[in-house]
Design a protein around this motif. Structure first.
Motif, PDB file in Angstrom:
ATOM      1  N   THR A  13      82.175  28.123  18.851  1.00 59.84           N
ATOM      2  CA  THR A  13      83.395  28.929  18.932  1.00 59.84           C
ATOM      3  C   THR A  13      83.263  30.174  18.056  1.00 59.84           C
ATOM      4  OG1 THR A  13      84.453  27.718  17.130  1.00 59.84           O
ATOM      5  CG2 THR A  13      84.873  26.935  19.377  1.00 59.84           C
ATOM      6  N   VAL A  14      83.997  31.214  18.432  1.00 58.10           N
ATOM      7  CA  VAL A  14      84.085  32.452  17.659  1.00 58.10           C
ATOM      8  C   VAL A  14      85.565  32.784  17.492  1.00 58.10           C
ATOM      9  CG1 VAL A  14      83.601  34.922  17.609  1.00 58.10           C
ATOM     10  CG2 VAL A  14      81.854  33.328  18.431  1.00 58.10           C
ATOM     11  N   ARG A  15      85.958  33.055  16.239  1.00 56.10           N
ATOM     12  CA  ARG A  15      87.353  33.409  15.940  1.00 56.10           C
ATOM     13  C   ARG A  15      87.380  34.827  15.383  1.00 56.10           C
ATOM     14  NH1 ARG A  15      88.380  29.625  12.802  1.00 56.10           N
ATOM     15  NH2 ARG A  15      89.397  28.234  14.307  1.00 56.10           N
ATOM     16  N   VAL A  16      88.225  35.677  15.956  1.00 54.33           N
ATOM     17  CA  VAL A  16      88.409  37.048  15.480  1.00 54.33           C
ATOM     18  C   VAL A  16      89.841  37.178  14.973  1.00 54.33           C
ATOM     19  CG1 VAL A  16      88.526  39.474  16.130  1.00 54.33           C
ATOM     20  CG2 VAL A  16      86.657  38.048  16.966  1.00 54.33           C
ATOM     21  N   THR A  17      89.991  37.700  13.739  1.00 49.45           N
ATOM     22  CA  THR A  17      91.299  37.888  13.126  1.00 49.45           C
ATOM     23  C   THR A  17      91.588  39.383  13.023  1.00 49.45           C
ATOM     24  OG1 THR A  17      91.046  35.864  11.832  1.00 49.45           O
ATOM     25  CG2 THR A  17      92.743  37.417  11.114  1.00 49.45           C
ATOM     26  N   ALA A  63      83.671  37.149   8.180  1.00 48.88           N
ATOM     27  CA  ALA A  63      83.034  38.375   7.705  1.00 48.88           C
ATOM     28  C   ALA A  63      83.743  39.575   8.316  1.00 48.88           C
ATOM     29  CB  ALA A  63      81.562  38.384   8.094  1.00 48.88           C
ATOM     30  N   PRO A  64      83.863  40.665   7.565  1.00 47.78           N
ATOM     31  CA  PRO A  64      84.490  41.871   8.112  1.00 47.78           C
ATOM     32  C   PRO A  64      83.719  42.392   9.319  1.00 47.78           C
ATOM     33  CG  PRO A  64      84.253  42.011   5.721  1.00 47.78           C
ATOM     34  CD  PRO A  64      83.465  40.825   6.144  1.00 47.78           C
ATOM     35  N   VAL A 123      72.173  32.681  18.707  1.00 50.97           N
ATOM     36  CA  VAL A 123      72.747  33.993  18.414  1.00 50.97           C
ATOM     37  C   VAL A 123      73.820  34.310  19.445  1.00 50.97           C
ATOM     38  CG1 VAL A 123      72.307  36.463  18.143  1.00 50.97           C
ATOM     39  CG2 VAL A 123      70.596  34.815  17.378  1.00 50.97           C
ATOM     40  N   VAL A 124      74.943  34.870  18.953  1.00 49.89           N
ATOM     41  CA  VAL A 124      75.940  35.450  19.843  1.00 49.89           C
ATOM     42  C   VAL A 124      76.204  36.881  19.392  1.00 49.89           C
ATOM     43  CG1 VAL A 124      77.081  33.290  20.460  1.00 49.89           C
ATOM     44  CG2 VAL A 124      77.854  34.568  18.455  1.00 49.89           C
ATOM     45  N   GLN A 125      76.726  37.677  20.285  1.00 50.19           N
ATOM     46  CA  GLN A 125      77.077  39.052  19.965  1.00 50.19           C
ATOM     47  C   GLN A 125      78.575  39.244  20.170  1.00 50.19           C
ATOM     48  OE1 GLN A 125      74.669  42.685  21.167  1.00 50.19           O
ATOM     49  NE2 GLN A 125      76.372  42.806  22.609  1.00 50.19           N
ATOM     50  N   VAL A 126      79.238  39.805  19.163  1.00 47.92           N
ATOM     51  CA  VAL A 126      80.673  40.040  19.216  1.00 47.92           C
ATOM     52  C   VAL A 126      80.917  41.541  19.183  1.00 47.92           C
ATOM     53  CG1 VAL A 126      82.905  39.639  18.120  1.00 47.92           C
ATOM     54  CG2 VAL A 126      81.163  37.835  18.095  1.00 47.92           C
ATOM     55  N   THR A 127      81.667  42.014  20.157  1.00 50.98           N
ATOM     56  CA  THR A 127      82.060  43.420  20.221  1.00 50.98           C
ATOM     57  C   THR A 127      83.589  43.480  20.252  1.00 50.98           C
ATOM     58  OG1 THR A 127      80.075  43.954  21.481  1.00 50.98           O
ATOM     59  CG2 THR A 127      81.834  45.585  21.466  1.00 50.98           C
ATOM     60  N   GLN A 157      92.222  46.226  10.549  1.00 52.20           N
ATOM     61  CA  GLN A 157      90.993  45.602  10.060  1.00 52.20           C
ATOM     62  C   GLN A 157      90.744  44.328  10.861  1.00 52.20           C
ATOM     63  OE1 GLN A 157      91.855  44.907   5.937  1.00 52.20           O
ATOM     64  NE2 GLN A 157      91.438  47.016   5.305  1.00 52.20           N
ATOM     65  N   TYR A 158      89.459  43.836  10.791  1.00 53.96           N
ATOM     66  CA  TYR A 158      89.102  42.649  11.568  1.00 53.96           C
ATOM     67  C   TYR A 158      88.169  41.764  10.753  1.00 53.96           C
ATOM     68  CZ  TYR A 158      90.947  45.403  15.417  1.00 53.96           C
ATOM     69  OH  TYR A 158      91.758  46.159  16.207  1.00 53.96           O
ATOM     70  N   LEU A 159      88.265  40.463  11.040  1.00 55.84           N
ATOM     71  CA  LEU A 159      87.346  39.469  10.489  1.00 55.84           C
ATOM     72  C   LEU A 159      86.772  38.658  11.645  1.00 55.84           C
ATOM     73  CD1 LEU A 159      89.363  38.061   7.433  1.00 55.84           C
ATOM     74  CD2 LEU A 159      87.486  39.711   7.370  1.00 55.84           C
ATOM     75  N   VAL A 160      85.492  38.277  11.550  1.00 54.64           N
ATOM     76  CA  VAL A 160      84.837  37.449  12.557  1.00 54.64           C
ATOM     77  C   VAL A 160      84.358  36.181  11.881  1.00 54.64           C
ATOM     78  CG1 VAL A 160      82.879  37.237  14.130  1.00 54.64           C
ATOM     79  CG2 VAL A 160      84.149  39.386  13.998  1.00 54.64           C
ATOM     80  N   GLN A 161      84.682  35.034  12.486  1.00 56.20           N
ATOM     81  CA  GLN A 161      84.259  33.743  11.948  1.00 56.20           C
ATOM     82  C   GLN A 161      83.548  32.962  13.051  1.00 56.20           C
ATOM     83  OE1 GLN A 161      87.430  31.083  10.748  1.00 56.20           O
ATOM     84  NE2 GLN A 161      86.090  29.952   9.362  1.00 56.20           N
TER      85      GLN A 161
END
Length: 634
Positions: free
Chosen positions: A179-183, A162-163, A139-143, A151-155
């Protein structure tokens, strides 16, 4: 905001017939227009973004060939009919405002062309900002703390994006991803991505409370190894509202104020920074012990109430474990009035690697008691014939006062356990004893007397070729029949060697004293089981220094009495002088190897009488002086 500006470019001809400079004037011609699209897109855009490619398309409806349409992209409107840029693609390079100008020709060569401009806002595309926290395994937590995009997406890894919402900590399953990608997305369709890597946390290990020491108004905890990937909290158990203390993973111990009553149970809680209510592991529970002490009538009473279930309790005094017992515990063996003792209670829960210890300490000043320990004294002469006394008080290596007695009379009062008696008259002999007085003023009985051996020695014949030694018996607490005596003689280098076997008799005849020592020195070593060797005084046997000289000698070379030489015994340091009838020194010797052949300088011997003088200091310090005459004959 989009603004339409329509201008007429007047083509004026100069007098020579060349084209004149264009002039920009408003033109309400509704057939002039262009639109901006994303490549492959069908919906016009009204905002641009840095780094994105855009397609410019004529929308005047006049079917003008693209090669005849020119565009300019500048911060302000341009009215330059000579502009030759016919590219229909544009990539903004900087944020701000840009004016795209379209220059289209007129269908009628005699009419003016049309320049049409539109203003666009160009937005920057910074990396979207977000905080990535590694949680429990998987598990990771993204803030997302970014404030720029709409708007944002997290992959996570290669999983579907996902939004996500701004300022909302959100946990995500990771699987095998790292890895975590934020758009970040603007409403105009512009996007920007940011990627961060993470290392999955190891599985959580239950923490351990290893020790709790209650001392001087504080609780000091010692922990087992803590994992740096998790958060820890030291909690006082017992219900809501109890205090807690954060613990850094780099710490091995922590000290906190003790509770007002010195009691309390604690545990160490491991938690996940992302979801502490979901991922948490509690250590073993360890409770503070309390220990109190009082003293009366020479007994120290220690009291405690067990705080840890199934614990094994040990009570120590000054670091030494006392015999097992329960509370209240009475300690009366080996303690002395006026002495403060430090007690520690150790409660051990569990065994081996999982054992935990809780301790409490207290100090007790021992009060008076009826019986004091009886001290002992040991006596031995040193080589200077002083008596070295060593006192021992059972279970009390220091403190209190000692009264040393010689032959029943006070010799000295001191707290020291050793004393040097340098005033003893050997002929009187001595027996020593000692009394102990504690800090409360109580005095013990006198200990057993100790009488060191007293030795006398004398020559057994006139020349001292034998030495007779006698001595007194050792007086000590040991049985007389167990004492053995060994006679020792001092060598020239000051060391001692035995000259007898171990004896039970009180006399010894030395048949072979050293022949090179004028002063014989002896002592007796008395040994007995259970005590050190006690030495007697040093007794001396002086032997007379002797010198032998002839009355005449004949230095005629016949090999008989040709030289004068000094002979005798114990001749180590001396001066021998020969003078003639005029009082002039003719020969001097300080060593037995020096001889006189009768010559004075290089002159042959002169017959006649001469006077000699011999001076020496023997080993006892006595001066020896002799004189006489010697005659030189043929």
């Amino acid at each position: 905001m989009n603004t339409k500006l329509l201008f007429l470019l007047a083509l004026l001809l100069c007098a020579a017939g060349a084209p004149a400079l264009a002039q920009c004037v408003p033109n309400p011609d509704p057939t002039t227009n262009f639109l901006v699209y994303r490549p492959g897109g069908s919906t016009p855009v009204t905002e641009l973004c840095v780094g994105n490619v855009y397609r410019l398309k004529d929308a005047s409806g006049r079917n003008i060939p693209p090669a005849l349409v020119r565009y300019a992209k500048l911060p302000a409107l341009t009215c330059n009919p000579a502009d030759t840029d016919t590219s229909t693609f544009y990539t903004p390079a900087a944020a701000g405002t840009v004016v795209i100008t379209q220059n289209t020709p007129s269908a009628d060569p005699l009419k003016l062309g049309v320049i049409f401009g539109r203003s666009f806002v160009v937005r920057a595309l910074p990396d979207p900002s977000f905080v990535l926290t590694t949680c429990s395994p998987g598990v990771v937590q993204v803030t997302i703390d970014d404030q720029i995009y709409d708007q944002y997406l997290v992959q996570i890894g290669n999983a579907p994006a996902a939004p996500a919402f701004r300022n909302t900590p959100t946990p995500y399953p990771t699987g095998s991803a790292t890895t975590v990608r934020v758009t970040g997305i603007f409403l105009n369709g512009c996007t920007r991505e940011a990627t961060k890597s993470f290392t999955p946390k190891p599985a959580a290990v239950q923490p351990r409370l290893r020790r709790l020491d209650a001392l001087n108004g504080s609780f000091t905890f010692q922990f087992g190894p803590l994992q740096t990937d998790y958060d820890y909290l030291l909690q006082q158990t017992g219900g809501p509202g109890q205090p807690s203390f954060p613990v850094s993973a780099g710490l091995a111990s922590l000290t906190i104020p003790a509770t007002p009553d010195g009691r309390g149970c604690y545990r160490l809680l491991l938690s996940d920074a992302c979801s502490p209510s979901v991922t948490s592991l509690a250590s073993n529970e360890l409770c503070a012990e309390t220990l109190t002490g009082t003293s009366a009538d020479g007994r120290n009473i220690l009291t405690w109430t067990p705080a840890n279930a199934a614990a094994t309790y040990v009570l120590l005094r000054n670091g030494v474990a006392l015999p097992a017992g329960a509370s209240p515990y009475s300690d009366s063996v080996g303690i002395t009035c006026g002495v403060t003792y430090r007690y520690r209670l150790e409660a051990t829960v569990g065994t081996g690697a999982t054992a935990a210890v809780s301790t409490a300490e207290t100090s007790v000043l021992t009060s008076a008691r009826q019986m004091l320990p009886v001290p002992r004294v040991f006596a031995s002469f040193n080589p200077r014939n002083q008596v070295q006394l060593t006192a021992t008080v059972p279970n009390l290596p220091a403190g209190g006062q000692l009264l040393y007695l010689r032959n029943g009379q006070p010799l000295a009062t001191t707290a020291r356990r050793t004393l040097l008696d340098s005033t003893l008259v050997l002929s009187q002999g001595a027996c020593y004893s000692v009394r102990f007085t504690d800090a409360c003023g109580n005095q013990s009985a006198a200990g057993a007397s100790f009488c060191p051996v007293l030795l006398t020695a004398k020559a057994a014949d006139a020349d001292g070729t034998r030495a007779q030694l006698t001595w007194s018996a050792l007086g000590s607490p040991v049985a007389p029949g167990t004492v053995r005596y060994t006679v020792e003689a001092q060598l020239a280098d000051g060391s001692w060697r035995p000259v007898s076997a171990a004896l039970t008799d009180l006399e010894f005849l030395d048949l072979q004293p050293p022949t090179d020592r004028q002063l014989l020195r002896y002592r007796v070593a008395a040994s007995a089981p259970g005590q050190p060797v006690s030495y007697s005084n040093v007794a001396s046997v002086p032997r007379q220094l002797k010198v032998f000289l002839p009355t005449a000698f004949s230095p005629n070379g016949d090999g008989l009495n040709d030289v004068l030489e000094v002979k005798g015994r114990f001749l180590t340091t001396f001066r021998f002088v020969v003078v003639d009838r005029n009082g002039q020194e003719v020969f001097r010797a300080t060593d037995r190897t020096q001889t006189w052949n009768g010559r004075i300088g290089n002159e042959p011997p002169v017959l006649g009488a001469y006077v000699w003088r011999f001076e020496a200091t023997d080993e006892t310090g006595q001066r020896v002086l002799q004189h006489g005459t010697i005659t030189i004959v043929k």
